[in-house]
Enzyme design. Structure first.
Site, PDB file in Angstrom:
ATOM      1  CD  GLU A 258      -4.359  -5.747   1.274  1.00 45.45           C
ATOM      2  OE1 GLU A 258      -3.127  -5.717   1.398  1.00 45.45           O
ATOM      3  OE2 GLU A 258      -5.149  -5.153   2.057  1.00 45.45           O
TER       4      GLU A 258
ATOM      5  CD  GLU B 123      -2.943  -1.255   2.238  1.00 46.82           C
ATOM      6  OE1 GLU B 123      -4.086  -1.689   2.028  1.00 46.82           O
ATOM      7  OE2 GLU B 123      -2.552  -0.914   3.372  1.00 46.82           O
TER       8      GLU B 123
END
Length: 877
Positions: A548, A482
């Site tokens: 995700e 991320e």
């Protein structure tokens, strides 16, 4: 005495030379001892002498962490059970010295003339000093969780062969405050190490921050030249098909040769494959390491390696050897698969598209943390966990960046079972400053430059690339979770390390990058992570390659009792003073709510009822997730990766099996929804679709859709021959009106089957439909049934279970099958079931295969229980 003829004599001489000089490598994994450094006044020079008395030292677990050793010596309670972790002192409160330990190992070894003896650490955490026989081995500091180090210990060895190794292991430089944030206060990210150890939303803090000699330690013997870091690249041009005769592939092989002598050495680097030798004569400069590229080799009729669901996972092995003056100086065995990974941008989906051997692969993936949060890693456990992922019909695993570089044994299992891998480097948006976070000690600008030692990060990255790059399963590198690494690290990875040391794999700058999946909808670019209405997966377009996305994952009552004390074996949440309160142990183990998803089955009454109904939700959630993404492949999506499929701790969220390797219904819902060839039902629109995730078109396939009422009466809603092209999805028709009619009063069951011309079932999908009010009212009154069951032992690892539902019965709904050791009345784990949580319509038979590593070691029986059938115990014939 009969004289040997000259050729035979030469053979024996050469064989003896091979035995004397060829590589000899073994692991130091037993008879270690340890003690806290605070217990001692002696230093490493004294401790490493064989005369120093080790009285009162504890047996140590190596590979392992300090906490693992303490647990194995009954010094701490099991931190995975109940609230026990709270009873263990945290390093933030004790200081680093509390978990600084000396480890000692005695070993026998001598160096013969011309031999070199090497000591290799494959992973320490976090910094160590090394002593052998009263002398210090490492001149420069050795630190960093992900950096291998090899030391020439030839001159440290005692002439009598009796040696002692002593290692002092210091914890991470900055331990961080485990204040409840993701990675605690974020300071853990200042180290080049795992960030999860300060706590995350799926785990409590690891009290020693995984201090220890956590990975394998080896002794290796070579000649004057050490052959190391071999590199295998395979090129597979064109578009290939599995299972057919292949055009040639190209094999490119190189290796580093370290000449440890003070004079140049001339010799030959070589290997043999399929009866053909590939060689190169070289001269190695004194006291230097040289990378040697062997001539390219054309492999005729290669057996290719394919991802799970698309073909075989063929592997090759070669011995790369360096010889000089007819002696083998050193060898390295290398296992590899012949395959080529390609990527391209899909303009329609606006995301990356992955191909293997020229064939596009729709990614059905899993996010992985690590096998065990205390780093109790083993080949056996790796094999079991990766097999579960294979059994879920997944084809990719992503290694999350807050964890670690996975071990070669993990990759060996992925090679075996056909799981592609995305390997993150050790960066996370939480620790490394992506978001404003009041839990963090330092501001975003400061955290953006973590870790403290960029050069150590870069050196470690270079080393891990060399360690795992030969595995065919390794498909992609990712800069971080991320967030990208700091600019200089990013440049080193992208422009220097990977082009030089690999160059064959896609590098993703960070896990939810626009380069991977264009973020057209704003937000973080991944998620959500909570329970959702099944219709969302089908109808709401999300990121085109979601890195995700996931949901719940509570196990059944048997699983919960393994780590919840009796007083916490209750409903997870209750209303107190008009407010929802979560039981403290459930909360400690990171439970996330199921909201009102179980209410359609009737509000749960106790923990067992809750856990049973949770499995219905689990199954539907993950089947719906995989079906919804598959329904839009190559249109909206090029893939999806579930967050997450396993837990390395006894967590209560995002798992297909629990820490103890006991599967729950998430696994079988995922397995069903991910079938390579699959018939499915969209509960929002009533559409019936077929998805073909194979490389071959399917023709003359019968689609049969039937409903069953609560009494077991069948009504055929559709029966039609269909065809579908390769790697595609097809809408067959809409049955909403018919389904609404049959389900209106009490709900219904829906069977979606695909059959070939011989009437063999290719896909068998079973849904339960609510009534017109959205409630499964009929399930509450479903007739009790008893299944006919017979179990037969096929061999020492396999049992077949045949289930039959009598024609006069109603549907036998949602039956859990368990292999149990009757001597202790406990489930046997890991057991691999060909299917589970199965339903049988009246008159139907099903055969289930159960596999366990050694049935002779237990007294096996089978337990079966279902929604409308009592627990039964089946003796195995």
């Amino acid at each position: 005495m009969k004289k040997l003829n000259f050729p035979i004599l030469l053979f024996f001489v050469f064989f003896a030379l091979q035995c004397a000089t060829a590589q000899d490598r073994y692991e130091l994994n037993s008879d270690w001892y340890c003690t806290p450094s605070t217990n001692l006044e002696s230093d490493g020079y004294e401790l490493s002498k064989t005369s120093y008395d080790l009285k009162d030292w504890m047996p140590a677990t190596v590979p392992g962490t300090v906490l693992t050793t303490l647990l194995n010596n009954d010094k701490v309670p099991d931190p995975f059970y109940g609230m026990n972790n709270e009873k263990i002192k945290d390093i933030y409160d004790t200081g680093r010295e509390y978990y600084t330990y000396w480890f000692v190992k005695e070993f026998e070894e001598v160096a013969k003339k011309g031999e070199k003896v090497w000591l290799t650490f494959r992973g320490i955490n976090y910094s160590v000093d090394i002593f052998i026989n009263g002398e210090k081995v490492n001149e420069k500091p050795y630190k960093g969780m992900f950096l291998r180090k090899t030391f020439d210990i030839t001159n440290f060895l005692n002439k009598n062969g009796k040696n002692r190794l002593a290692v002092i292991v210091h914890p991470v430089d900055v331990v961080g405050n485990p204040n409840g944030g993701q990675g605690g206060d974020g300071m853990i990210a200042k180290n080049v190490s795992s960030q999860y150890v300060a706590g995350w939303d799926w785990i409590q803090p690891i009290r020693d921050r995984n201090t220890g000699i956590w990975d394998k330690v080896f002794i290796e013997k070579t000649g004057a030249v050490n052959l190391k870091n071999p590199h295998i690249v395979t090129l597979v041009p064109g578009s290939r098909m599995p299972g057919v005769e292949q055009e040639p592939a190209t094999l490119k092989v190189s290796a580093e040769l370290e000449n440890t002598s003070n004079k140049a050495i001339s010799g030959t680097l070589q290997y043999e494959l399929n009866g053909k030798k590939v060689t190169k004569d070289v001269t190695l400069n004194a006291n230097a390491t040289t990378e040697i590229n062997l001539p390219d080799h054309s492999v005729e009729s290669p057996k290719l390696w394919w991802p799970n669901g698309y073909g075989e996972q063929n592997m090759y092995a070669i011995d790369i050897a360096f010889t000089a003056k007819n002696k083998i100086i050193d060898t390295e065995k290398v296992d590899f698969g012949i395959r080529e990974i390609q990527t391209e941008w899909n303009e329609r989906t606006r995301s990356k598209q992955i191909s293997v051997n020229g064939q596009k692969i729709f990614i059905k993936g899993a996010n992985w943390i690590m096998s065990d949060a205390m780093l109790r890693l083993s080949e056996k456990r790796y094999d079991a966990e990766i097999r579960f992922h294979r059994d879920m019909n997944l084809n990719l695993i992503r290694i999350w960046g807050g964890s670690l570089t996975e071990r070669p044994e993990f990759y060996e299992a992925c090679n075996k079972y056909g799981l592609l891998v995305i390997q993150d480097f050790w960066i996370s948006g939480d620790g490394n400053g992506r978001w404003l976070d009041p839990k963090k000690k330092e501001d975003q600008w400061t955290r953006r430059q973590y870790p403290d030692d960029h050069q150590l990060f870069i050196e470690s990255a270079e080393d891990v690339v060399k360690m795992i790059r030969n595995h065919p399963s390794l498909a992609m590198w990712c800069g971080g979770n991320e967030i990208t690494p700091p600019e200089d690290i990013m440049y080193a990875l992208k422009e220097e390390i990977l082009p030089k040391l690999d160059g064959t794999r896609w590098f993703i700058d960070y896990s939810n990058s626009d380069e991977m999946s264009y973020n057209f909808k704003g937000g973080n670019g991944d998620g959500p992570y909570n329970i959702q209405d099944i219709r969302v997966f089908w109808e709401e377009r999300t990121w085109p390659f979601n890195s995700e996305v996931g949901s719940v994952g509570t196990g059944d009552a048997v699983s919960l009792r393994r780590f919840l004390p009796e007083e916490n074996q209750v409903m997870p949440q209750k209303i107190v003073n008009n407010r929802k309160v979560t039981d403290k142990a459930w909360s400690y183990h990171k439970y996330i709510g199921y909201n009102k998803s179980m209410d359609v089955y009737g509000a749960p009454t106790d923990m067992e009822d809750f856990a049973n109904k949770a499995q219905l939700v689990n199954y539907n959630q993950y089947r719906g997730l995989m079906e919804g993404f598959s329904a839009h492949m190559w249109d909206w999506y090029t893939g999806t990766i579930i967050w997450k499929t396993q837990n390395p701790w006894t967590s209560l969220r995002g798992q297909m099996y629990d820490y103890y390797l006991d599967p729950n219904a998430c696994l079988y819902g995922t397995r069903k929804g991910s079938e390579p060839f699959h018939g499915m039902y969209n509960s929002l629109k009533g559409d019936i679709m077929i998805v073909n995730n194979t490389f071959e078109p399917k023709h003359d396939v019968m689609l049969k859709v039937s409903s069953f009422d609560m009494d077991g009466n069948q009504k055929i809603l559709e029966q039609v021959f269909c065809s579908i092209e390769e790697t595609s999805v097809r809408l067959i028709g809409n049955l909403q009106k018919k389904i609404d009619v049959v389900s209106k009063e009490k709900g219904a069951f829906l069977s979606v089957q695909l059959l070939n011309k011989e009437q063999k079932i290719l896909s068998d999908n079973f849904y339960w439909i609510p009534d017109s009010t959205g409630v499964h009212s009929g399930l509450k009154t479903l007739q009790k049934v008893k299944l006919d069951a017979k179990a037969k032992k096929v061999n020492d690892t396999t049992v077949t279970l045949t289930l039959k539902n009598n024609e006069d019965n109603s549907v036998a709904f949602f039956n859990r099958i368990s292999l149990v050791n009757d001597e202790i009345s406990e489930r046997v784990m890991p057991t691999f079931y060909s299917d589970n949580y199965v339903s049988l319509v009246p008159g139907e038979s099903k055969e289930i295969t159960l596999e366990y590593e050694n049935l002779a070691q237990i007294k096996p029986i089978i337990e079966i229980s279902g929604w409308n059938s009592a627990m039964s115990r089946i003796t195995i014939e």
